[in-house]
Enzyme design. Sequence first.
Site, PDB file in Angstrom:
ATOM      1  N   HIS A   1       6.769  47.616  78.502  1.00  0.00           N
ATOM      2  CA  HIS A   1       7.559  46.562  79.164  1.00  0.00           C
ATOM      3  C   HIS A   1       8.493  47.224  80.187  1.00  0.00           C
ATOM      4  O   HIS A   1       9.654  46.832  80.329  1.00  0.00           O
ATOM      5  CB  HIS A   1       8.383  45.774  78.141  1.00  0.00           C
ATOM      6  CG  HIS A   1       7.596  45.173  77.024  1.00  0.00           C
ATOM      7  ND1 HIS A   1       6.862  44.009  77.167  1.00  0.00           N
ATOM      8  CD2 HIS A   1       7.404  45.577  75.743  1.00  0.00           C
ATOM      9  CE1 HIS A   1       6.268  43.717  76.010  1.00  0.00           C
ATOM     10  NE2 HIS A   1       6.577  44.663  75.138  1.00  0.00           N
TER      11      HIS A   1
ATOM     12  N   GLU B   1       4.233  45.645  81.977  1.00  0.00           N
ATOM     13  CA  GLU B   1       3.491  44.598  81.284  1.00  0.00           C
ATOM     14  C   GLU B   1       2.184  44.276  82.016  1.00  0.00           C
ATOM     15  O   GLU B   1       2.073  44.434  83.237  1.00  0.00           O
ATOM     16  CB  GLU B   1       4.345  43.337  81.169  1.00  0.00           C
ATOM     17  CG  GLU B   1       5.539  43.516  80.242  1.00  0.00           C
ATOM     18  CD  GLU B   1       6.391  42.275  80.109  1.00  0.00           C
ATOM     19  OE1 GLU B   1       6.102  41.270  80.802  1.00  0.00           O
ATOM     20  OE2 GLU B   1       7.347  42.292  79.295  1.00  0.00           O
TER      21      GLU B   1
ATOM     22  N   SER C   1       2.206  47.162  73.506  1.00  0.00           N
ATOM     23  CA  SER C   1       3.628  47.085  73.176  1.00  0.00           C
ATOM     24  C   SER C   1       3.961  48.063  72.046  1.00  0.00           C
ATOM     25  O   SER C   1       3.893  49.272  72.247  1.00  0.00           O
ATOM     26  CB  SER C   1       4.002  45.640  72.823  1.00  0.00           C
ATOM     27  OG  SER C   1       5.388  45.479  72.754  1.00  0.00           O
TER      28      SER C   1
END
Length: 274
Positions: free
Chosen positions: A180, A207, A138
């Site tokens: 994401h 993800e 992330s």
Amino acid sequence: METGETTPVTNARGQLVIIGGAEDKEGDCTILREFVRRAGGTQARIVVMTVATGLPDEVGRTYTEVFERLGVDDVRIIDTASREDGSDPRALEAIEKATGVFFTGGDQARITSNLKGTEVDAAIHRRYAEGIVVGGTSAGAAMMPDIMIIEGDSETNPRVNVVEMGPGMGFLPGVVIDQHFLQRGRMGRLISALAQQPAVLGFGIDENTAIAISDNKFEVIGEGAVTIVDESGITHSNVGEILKDEALAVCGARLHVLPHGYKFDLQTRKPILD
């Protein structure tokens, strides 16, 4: 290729594992398992960098439990909550001994503001050049290029004002990385980011999906896909003609969507299909 564009080639001996976020930590842990394997398996010495998160104890404990469950006995947490922590002798000693350094998620701006240019930053880059594995999920993925996405709108058409860019940590220069990707509809954001800097490759990582990079090639790992936008051959762009809030046009870009097991050559900017 236009003047000023950069090719994402790294001369470092180390490896990168760049994760699109929300990786499995409870089931097969396919991606984190691969990170551990590349870092030395049960003999790995892993440093978890929690600089991006506002919950360093909780997040650090989560990754410690996962890595220990996979057989790693030596897991250490480093939290550079301020720039002063970037010269902590204990942190420098841990990095010196590490075979893998892992950046958690959170806010990528915290990574650059608290860590970039510190002694700890220099030590990680030196150890990466010496051959260790550097991973990030992330926010820890977004910070990997030399110019990173700080924040921006999702699920929108490309416009220059959609995304804010800033200096990244420079482990993989010459690209833009967004995470994401499928889950938050970030294609417009990625194209907008590419328009703002001389990189020609954009990587949108879903993800529970990662790219594992070594020797200027990467392999896709996980349940989603990696979307690659290649602007090296574009035939037209209006980026020099529009105002910041006007729609961006890009013609002639190439698109690749690569699921688990597919590979990509960073030097030729082509998928490896044989």
